[in-house]
Design a protein around this motif. Structure first.
Motif, mmCIF file in Angstrom:
data_model
loop_
_atom_site.group_PDB
_atom_site.id
_atom_site.type_symbol
_atom_site.label_atom_id
_atom_site.label_comp_id
_atom_site.label_asym_id
_atom_site.label_seq_id
_atom_site.Cartn_x
_atom_site.Cartn_y
_atom_site.Cartn_z
ATOM 1 N N ASN A 126 0.771 -0.938 -0.171
ATOM 2 C CA ASN A 126 -0.246 -0.045 -0.350
ATOM 3 C C ASN A 126 0.822 1.095 0.260
ATOM 4 O O ASN A 126 0.653 1.834 -0.769
ATOM 5 C CB ASN A 126 -0.982 -0.223 1.182
ATOM 6 N N LEU A 127 1.968 1.451 0.918
ATOM 7 C CA LEU A 127 2.815 2.522 1.057
ATOM 8 C C LEU A 127 3.179 2.620 -0.121
ATOM 9 O O LEU A 127 3.378 4.479 -1.019
ATOM 10 C CB LEU A 127 3.939 2.138 1.952
ATOM 11 N N GLY A 128 3.765 1.854 -1.009
ATOM 12 C CA GLY A 128 4.817 1.560 -2.113
ATOM 13 C C GLY A 128 3.713 1.925 -3.294
ATOM 14 O O GLY A 128 3.711 3.130 -4.106
ATOM 15 N N ALA A 129 2.358 1.699 -3.707
ATOM 16 C CA ALA A 129 1.432 2.143 -4.329
ATOM 17 C C ALA A 129 1.042 3.713 -4.161
ATOM 18 O O ALA A 129 0.667 4.203 -5.304
ATOM 19 C CB ALA A 129 0.421 1.129 -3.863
ATOM 20 N N ILE A 130 0.425 4.027 -3.092
ATOM 21 C CA ILE A 130 0.418 5.144 -2.870
ATOM 22 C C ILE A 130 1.910 6.329 -3.406
ATOM 23 O O ILE A 130 0.957 7.375 -3.693
ATOM 24 C CB ILE A 130 0.164 5.642 -1.481
ATOM 25 N N ILE A 131 3.116 5.958 -2.694
ATOM 26 C CA ILE A 131 4.063 6.972 -3.435
ATOM 27 C C ILE A 131 4.631 6.936 -4.736
ATOM 28 O O ILE A 131 4.510 7.717 -5.795
ATOM 29 C CB ILE A 131 5.074 6.140 -2.642
ATOM 30 N N ARG A 132 3.990 5.569 -5.574
ATOM 31 C CA ARG A 132 3.715 5.450 -6.784
ATOM 32 C C ARG A 132 2.757 6.776 -7.409
ATOM 33 O O ARG A 132 3.011 7.064 -8.478
ATOM 34 C CB ARG A 132 3.779 4.040 -7.291
ATOM 35 N N THR A 133 1.719 6.398 -7.202
ATOM 36 C CA THR A 133 0.356 7.490 -7.616
ATOM 37 C C THR A 133 0.442 8.796 -6.931
ATOM 38 O O THR A 133 0.723 9.857 -8.025
ATOM 39 C CB THR A 133 -0.891 6.843 -6.789
ATOM 40 N N ALA A 134 1.526 9.255 -6.112
ATOM 41 C CA ALA A 134 1.605 10.372 -5.538
ATOM 42 C C ALA A 134 2.063 10.881 -6.590
ATOM 43 O O ALA A 134 3.060 12.366 -7.216
ATOM 44 C CB ALA A 134 2.450 10.446 -3.973
ATOM 45 N N GLU A 135 3.897 10.614 -7.029
ATOM 46 C CA GLU A 135 4.454 11.109 -8.065
ATOM 47 C C GLU A 135 3.920 11.329 -9.626
ATOM 48 O O GLU A 135 3.889 11.726 -10.254
ATOM 49 C CB GLU A 135 6.204 10.111 -8.498
ATOM 50 N N ALA A 136 2.785 10.056 -9.827
ATOM 51 C CA ALA A 136 2.745 10.006 -10.945
ATOM 52 C C ALA A 136 1.539 11.566 -11.178
ATOM 53 O O ALA A 136 1.587 12.059 -12.297
ATOM 54 C CB ALA A 136 1.793 8.789 -11.006
ATOM 55 N N LEU A 137 0.739 12.085 -10.604
ATOM 56 C CA LEU A 137 -0.263 12.945 -10.714
ATOM 57 C C LEU A 137 0.305 14.057 -9.865
ATOM 58 O O LEU A 137 -0.473 15.192 -9.794
ATOM 59 C CB LEU A 137 -1.457 12.451 -9.209
ATOM 60 N N GLY A 138 1.756 14.054 -9.511
ATOM 61 C CA GLY A 138 2.724 15.307 -9.400
ATOM 62 C C GLY A 138 2.302 15.924 -7.968
ATOM 63 O O GLY A 138 2.476 17.324 -7.651
ATOM 64 N N ILE A 139 2.215 15.151 -6.897
ATOM 65 C CA ILE A 139 2.037 15.217 -5.658
ATOM 66 C C ILE A 139 3.568 15.752 -5.202
ATOM 67 O O ILE A 139 3.677 14.796 -5.657
ATOM 68 C CB ILE A 139 1.533 14.223 -4.861
#
Length: 258
Positions: A126-139
């Motif tokens: 979960n942690l890794g997936a959230i950080i991957r999504t964060a980078e992808a979305l521009g967080i």
């Protein structure tokens, strides 16, 4: 380049310990990347590869990246296929491994940026997936409080290298960090499975904002919710009571960046 063939080689034992033990990683200040994608991603990140291990078969397959890595890494060795299988934390190893030093320079939150905060996430996937999504979305960064090890092999794989690039702030006291953020003009939002909370799709997230995602089983702690003040929810039409943490995080970050 020297080749290591003995399974009981002390260097190989050391790398294996870094793979399987969080305590060892913390004590040594180092972690291991496995696979071509992750290992070669480090070349375009702030991290420095100290040790590079690769099978001769993999060196031929990834010749360009392999040659670049051996110029950068502190030391490099060929390893046998047998040793690659021993080291691997995956079912089918690519025969590529890299040991890196952890970052010593702490990140801090900055004005006019948006952050996802994670309160006590314990599943490295979960942690890794959230950080991957964060980078992808521009967080702009992730704040982790009382979470599983960001250098856990599962977290690193789930992040697809994003953990190497996205600023990750390791919070020692999320309540205090929230209070400091609010004093600096941040809007702080706690995502909760509560139909009485504000609909997240109706929120106008300010330029400086933090959205908090909670623990897989218990959600966000009461102290953190109280500190945040602004509760938001993802309204659901189905019968499920809540979403998986990584899915909730993805929706929250999408709304933050709209």
């Amino acid at each position: 380049m020297e080749k290591i063939t003995g399974r009981n080689n002390e260097l190989i034992k050391h790398v294996k310990k870094l793979f399987v033990s969080r305590r060892e990683r913390m004590q040594q200040g180092r972690f291991v990347l496995e696979g071509a994608r992750l290992s070669f991603d480090v070349l375009n990140s702030p991290y420095n590869p100290e040790l590079f291990l690769i099978t001769e078969k993999a060196a031929k397959k990834f010749e360009k990246q392999y040659k670049e890595m051996i110029k950068t890494a502190g030391s490099a060795y060929f390893i046998s296929e047998d040793i690659a299988d021993k080291l691997s934390e995956t079912e089918n190893t690519q025969g590529v491994f890299c040991v890196c030093r952890m970052q010593n320079t702490p990140y801090g939150i900055e004005a006019n940026k948006k952050y996802i905060a994670l309160d006590s996430l314990q599943d490295p996937a979960n942690l890794g997936a959230i950080i991957r999504t964060a980078e992808a979305l521009g967080i702009d960064g992730a704040i982790c409080f009382n979470c599983c090890d960001i250098y856990n092999p599962k977290a690193l794989r789930a992040s697809m290298g994003s953990i190497l690039r996205l600023p990750v702030i390791l919070s020692e006291n999320l309540v205090e960090d929230i209070e400091k953020a609010k004093k600096s003009g941040f809007g702080v939002f706690a995502a909760v499975p509560d139909k009485n909370a504000a609909d997240i799709t109706k929120i106008d997230f300010p330029a400086s904002s933090v959205c908090i995602i909670g623990n897989e089983g218990n959600g966000i702690s009461e102290a953190v919710k109280a500190a945040a003040g602004q509760l938001v929810t993802i309204h659901m039409l189905g019968r499920a009571e809540s979403l998986n943490a990584s899915m909730a995080g993805a929706i929250a970050m999408w709304e933050m960046m709209r």
